[in-house]
Design a protein around this motif. Structure first.
Motif, mmCIF file in Angstrom:
data_model
loop_
_atom_site.group_PDB
_atom_site.id
_atom_site.type_symbol
_atom_site.label_atom_id
_atom_site.label_comp_id
_atom_site.label_asym_id
_atom_site.label_seq_id
_atom_site.Cartn_x
_atom_site.Cartn_y
_atom_site.Cartn_z
ATOM 1 N N GLY A 73 0.783 -1.223 0.000
ATOM 2 C CA GLY A 73 0.000 0.000 0.000
ATOM 3 C C GLY A 73 0.813 1.270 0.000
ATOM 4 O O GLY A 73 2.022 1.268 0.255
ATOM 5 N N HIS A 74 0.115 2.357 -0.312
ATOM 6 C CA HIS A 74 0.629 3.712 -0.158
ATOM 7 C C HIS A 74 0.045 4.278 1.128
ATOM 8 O O HIS A 74 -1.175 4.329 1.290
ATOM 9 N N GLN A 75 0.910 4.681 2.048
ATOM 10 C CA GLN A 75 0.475 5.239 3.315
ATOM 11 C C GLN A 75 0.873 6.704 3.384
ATOM 12 O O GLN A 75 2.041 7.040 3.210
ATOM 13 N N ASN A 243 -5.336 5.266 3.502
ATOM 14 C CA ASN A 243 -4.260 4.662 2.729
ATOM 15 C C ASN A 243 -4.841 3.659 1.736
ATOM 16 O O ASN A 243 -5.949 3.159 1.929
ATOM 17 N N THR A 244 -4.074 3.332 0.694
ATOM 18 C CA THR A 244 -4.607 2.395 -0.302
ATOM 19 C C THR A 244 -4.854 1.012 0.297
ATOM 20 O O THR A 244 -5.692 0.260 -0.204
ATOM 21 N N TYR A 280 -5.688 13.670 5.197
ATOM 22 C CA TYR A 280 -6.938 12.940 5.300
ATOM 23 C C TYR A 280 -8.012 13.717 6.053
ATOM 24 O O TYR A 280 -8.910 13.134 6.674
ATOM 25 N N TRP A 291 -7.263 9.934 -5.844
ATOM 26 C CA TRP A 291 -5.815 9.697 -5.872
ATOM 27 C C TRP A 291 -5.510 8.212 -5.700
ATOM 28 O O TRP A 291 -4.678 7.641 -6.424
ATOM 29 N N ASN A 292 -6.171 7.574 -4.745
ATOM 30 C CA ASN A 292 -5.925 6.157 -4.499
ATOM 31 C C ASN A 292 -6.277 5.307 -5.713
ATOM 32 O O ASN A 292 -5.530 4.395 -6.089
ATOM 33 N N THR A 295 -3.816 5.697 -8.453
ATOM 34 C CA THR A 295 -2.581 4.979 -8.151
ATOM 35 C C THR A 295 -2.742 3.480 -8.391
ATOM 36 O O THR A 295 -1.796 2.791 -8.795
ATOM 37 N N TRP A 296 -3.938 2.987 -8.163
ATOM 38 C CA TRP A 296 -4.244 1.553 -8.250
ATOM 39 C C TRP A 296 -4.420 1.067 -9.686
ATOM 40 O O TRP A 296 -3.903 0.005 -10.075
#
Length: 488
Positions: A73-75, A243-244, A280, A291-292, A295-296
């Motif tokens: 994931g992206h945190q 996060n993702t 957030y 954004w998530n 990114t995915w």
């Protein structure tokens, strides 16, 4: 129960099978009979008799196949690499009374290969918060995980202080996160096609009817996510750590940490004390969802026929879906039809709430006291309290807005307006202060307040005798809203 353990049949690189680590002397916290009935738990004498031991990790039914999922994931916007279930296990999957697949996930069940620097445990305070919030969101008709129940134990767990360890049996339609695909893309790219087929066939089977099922699936995830976040914004919910690895592919709320329900309306509110930049914050949630997903999605370009242009078309509906769903919901909260004049009134109302730091939940519910004061004395009192907080200039602004609003609804059927106001504006949400009072009592071994809040939040749109004045009382206007720690 009707077991359907399909995840355990996938490639073993995706998970690690193991048993839970038992808690010391687990004791009952609270049991959710409604969820238990929905998943068929109440039909099994063995499960009902031993539910505390099951949640406490002392007894694993034969049909359970516990495993810890691997994901990445992206945190806070940064690539975090491999993550995974560091303190939880997917115990089993079952078909519920509606033939809907449900995951039974035991949170706080001990160390796994993905624990990193953690201890694999959950503390009582975070367990109670998640238990009550999942219940609250479901009763507000917002897609979310729920829970079968939780137990507390004598296992000591150190966070900022030493706290009692607890476990929660989370029930969710899926525990597959955006981060699963990020993990596959980085560590097992050969699994992408197989895993994508699994997600489609298991959670989005109607996408198989499309000429391009993968793209139909991706578009469906985008639109469900947009609707979920619109639901959050409408009810005043801030997830706190988007996060993702905390977003589900089914568009259901998952992973409660430093969440909060808006009290005094401040769109820039940051409810996570670790969110130093406000990434957030409540007002940023729609953009973070986009954004998530952005990114995915590119990871699927590895699949045949999936191009950058096609992925752009999958993402394109996000903004329009969010805006339409949010605006329609905002109009319903005022009892108005979805049209430009209604939206103008709605945004003026939000401005009044923000400029005067009025309570979000009470402010919307007080509109019933404006429309039908004789029929709704509780809401009339909310309205009087709201007006008492306004200075003279602000009070004049409110009176002017109220006059325009009443003139607008005058042309509508009164029953239609009242029903819309009643059914879209809850009386009760899980305020942080409410949860904290329940936690304080529970840490002394008293769970009556958890039970009372569970009952209160089961019918959030109805004024209830079991409520106390504190259940609807926001903090003072000059008091900071309670930030919540990520540690749990």
């Amino acid at each position: 129960m009707r077991y359907h353990n399909t995840y355990a049949r996938l490639d073993p690189r995706l998970y690690h099978q193991q048993q839970p680590t038992p808690l010391t002397h687990p004791k009952m916290g609270h049991f959710n009979t409604s969820v238990a009935k929905q998943i068929g738990w109440t039909e099994e004498e063995d499960l009902m008799t031993h539910w505390v031991d099951i949640l406490g990790g002392h007894y694993v039914p034969e049909q359970f196949e516990p495993l810890a999922m691997a994901y990445a994931g992206h945190q806070f916007g940064q690539w975090a690499g491999q993550l995974g279930d560091g303190r939880g296990l997917l115990m089993a999957q079952v078909l519920d009374a509606n033939d809907q697949l449900q995951d039974l996930h035991l949170k706080g069940s001990g160390l796994t290969p993905y624990s990193r620097m953690g201890d694999g445990r959950a503390v009582l305070r975070s367990t109670i918060r998640e238990y009550l919030c999942g219940h609250a969101l479901n009763q507000l008709d917002i897609p979310s995980s729920d829970a079968l129940g939780f137990v507390v134990s004598e296992t000591p767990v150190r966070r900022e202080r030493m706290e009692p360890g607890a476990t929660l049996m989370r029930v969710a339609d899926s525990h597959i996160r955006l981060g699963h695909i990020e993990w596959i893309a980085s560590f097992a790219p050969d699994l992408l096609s197989e895993f994508t087929d699994y997600m489609i066939d298991t959670y989005y089977p109607t996408c198989r009817e499309s000429d391009t099922p993968v793209l139909a699936f991706l578009t469906a995830v985008v639109t469900r996510t947009a609707r979920m976040i619109a639901d959050w914004q409408l009810i005043g919910f801030a997830h706190g750590v988007m996060n993702t690895d905390n977003l589900s592919i089914t568009g259901s709320t998952l992973d409660f940490g430093p969440f909060g329900f808006m009290e005094r309306f401040n769109p820039a509110w940051i409810n996570n004390h670790s969110d130093y930049t406000g990434r957030y914050a409540y007002q940023n949630q729609p953009a973070i969802g986009h954004w998530n997903l952005n990114t995915w999605l590119p990871h699927f370009m590895r699949l045949e026929g999936v191009t950058r242009e096609a992925l752009a078309e999958c993402l394109a509906p996000y903004e329009a879906t969010f805006m339409q769903y949010y605006q329609q919901g905002l109009c319903r909260k005022l009892g108005l039809p979805h049209q430009s004049d209604s939206l103008a009134l709605a945004f003026e109302w939000l401005t009044l709430l923000e400029d005067n730091l009025l309570d979000y939940t009470n402010g919307f519910r007080a509109l019933l006291g404006l429309v039908a004061p004789d029929e709704y004395p509780y809401e009339q009192q909310l309205l009087l309290t709201l007006k008492s907080e306004l200075q003279s200039t602000a009070l004049a602004d409110f009176d002017a807005w109220a006059k325009r609003y009443l003139a607008t609804i005058h042309a509508l059927p009164p029953e239609q307006v009242i029903n819309s106001l009643k059914n879209n504006n809850p009386v009760y949400v899980l305020r942080n202060s409410m949860a904290q009072r329940a936690i304080t009592a529970a840490e002394q071994g008293q769970f009556e307040e958890v039970a009372r809040l569970y009952e209160l939040l089961a019918t959030p749109y109805t004024v209830q005798d079991i409520a106390t004045e504190l259940d609807s009382t926001p903090p003072a206007p000059d008091a900071p809203q309670m930030p919540i720690s990520c540690s749990s």
